[in-house]
Design an enzyme around this catalytic site. Sequence first.
Site, PDB file in Angstrom:
ATOM      1  N   SER A   1      26.662  36.881 -20.018  1.00 28.93           N
ATOM      2  CA  SER A   1      26.859  36.530 -18.605  1.00 28.93           C
ATOM      3  C   SER A   1      28.195  35.817 -18.408  1.00 28.93           C
ATOM      4  O   SER A   1      28.785  35.309 -19.360  1.00 28.93           O
ATOM      5  CB  SER A   1      25.720  35.638 -18.095  1.00 28.93           C
ATOM      6  OG  SER A   1      25.746  34.385 -18.751  1.00 28.93           O
ATOM      7  N   GLY A   2      28.666  35.826 -17.160  1.00 33.18           N
ATOM      8  CA  GLY A   2      29.840  35.044 -16.773  1.00 33.18           C
ATOM      9  C   GLY A   2      31.070  35.260 -17.628  1.00 33.18           C
ATOM     10  O   GLY A   2      31.486  36.398 -17.889  1.00 33.18           O
TER      11      GLY A   2
ATOM     12  N   ASP B   1      19.789  31.562 -30.000  1.00 34.36           N
ATOM     13  CA  ASP B   1      19.404  30.547 -29.023  1.00 34.36           C
ATOM     14  C   ASP B   1      19.959  29.219 -29.515  1.00 34.36           C
ATOM     15  O   ASP B   1      19.449  28.635 -30.477  1.00 34.36           O
ATOM     16  CB  ASP B   1      17.874  30.489 -28.899  1.00 34.36           C
ATOM     17  CG  ASP B   1      17.417  29.450 -27.879  1.00 34.36           C
ATOM     18  OD1 ASP B   1      18.263  28.688 -27.366  1.00 34.36           O
ATOM     19  OD2 ASP B   1      16.204  29.397 -27.598  1.00 34.36           O
ATOM     20  N   LEU B   2      21.008  28.752 -28.865  1.00 30.92           N
ATOM     21  CA  LEU B   2      21.696  27.547 -29.321  1.00 30.92           C
ATOM     22  C   LEU B   2      20.876  26.272 -29.152  1.00 30.92           C
ATOM     23  O   LEU B   2      21.206  25.242 -29.735  1.00 30.92           O
ATOM     24  CB  LEU B   2      23.037  27.398 -28.594  1.00 30.92           C
ATOM     25  CG  LEU B   2      24.104  28.378 -29.074  1.00 30.92           C
ATOM     26  CD1 LEU B   2      25.145  28.616 -28.001  1.00 30.92           C
ATOM     27  CD2 LEU B   2      24.760  27.867 -30.358  1.00 30.92           C
TER      28      LEU B   2
ATOM     29  N   TYR C   1      19.128   8.932 -17.539  1.00 26.80           N
ATOM     30  CA  TYR C   1      19.709  10.278 -17.494  1.00 26.80           C
ATOM     31  C   TYR C   1      20.261  10.613 -16.113  1.00 26.80           C
ATOM     32  O   TYR C   1      19.600  10.416 -15.092  1.00 26.80           O
ATOM     33  CB  TYR C   1      18.637  11.307 -17.869  1.00 26.80           C
ATOM     34  CG  TYR C   1      19.110  12.745 -17.879  1.00 26.80           C
ATOM     35  CD1 TYR C   1      19.798  13.267 -18.970  1.00 26.80           C
ATOM     36  CD2 TYR C   1      18.856  13.588 -16.795  1.00 26.80           C
ATOM     37  CE1 TYR C   1      20.214  14.596 -18.999  1.00 26.80           C
ATOM     38  CE2 TYR C   1      19.271  14.912 -16.805  1.00 26.80           C
ATOM     39  CZ  TYR C   1      19.954  15.407 -17.909  1.00 26.80           C
ATOM     40  OH  TYR C   1      20.372  16.721 -17.925  1.00 26.80           O
TER      41      TYR C   1
END
Length: 315
Positions: free
Chosen positions: A39-40, A88-89, A192
Amino acid sequence: MWIFSWKGPSGFSASSTAEEVTQGIDGTGLTAIVTGASSGLGVETTRVLTLRGVHVIMAVRNTDAGKNVKEQILKEIPNAKIDVMELDLSSMGSVRKFASDYNASGLPLNLLINNAGVMATPFMLSQDNIELQFATNHLGHFLLTNLLLETMKKTARESNKEGRIINLSSDGHRLAYSEGIRFDKINDESGYYSMYAYGQSKLANILHANELARRLKEEGVEITANSVHPGAIVTNLLRHHSFLNVLANTLGKYLLKNVPQGAATQCYVALHPQVKGISGEYFMDSNKAKASSHAQDAELAKKLWDFSLSMTNQN
């Protein structure tokens, strides 16, 4: 198009596209891994590298999406060399499996483009129980790079060609928490803030590249490591912020870069001869740029390196 078009020393500007900055470059014989290639910016980076003759391995979470992109590129560039592998990072197990499979394949590795990322997500934990943006944007790429480094070194020696590692960062690194990296509060949900956490992960990308560059220079290895800011562009990274997403897509065509312009800097740093031997630098608009003071802090970079080793169980 309102994109600022002043040309820097490289001869390129913010409005230059990935095709333009690699015009006339022959990448035949080079092999690259591009993370987030479905993507992108990852799609355009893959397309342009294959256009220049590079064999690209698309490292993607969704292999079906990756195969669709591969088919689209092959329609345009029938002789493109592309493979799709699952990665999958946000999962260290997935990173280890990908690296093990790649190293066992016997393929060389000249270019590693750590392009994938998530942006400003709500607080979430990865499969390894680490805050998702730090886990995906930094730790996944840190572990991947370390596990592929011996293959890159071997390729550089045997091919006598400089290896290049490119971390996709962002000028959002300037929006990190005030202390830069919250080593003791990585998983602190109470403190957060999604954009600060994104900035922290992008700061980590620069610090990682800088410390890696220092280590590679010290070792005398012909591999460079740099970080890049693609510019403000419209991609699906803002999907978690509906108002900003609508605003970006509405005004983007006037104020922001398009994807071919956004992919230019990482393609430039990956392939252009002007960048040969340059390491530990931060690039934007296909020119060297100045990162924040935190990003230039060598001690912070060393501390992050050691912290990342322990977080990825590499000690």
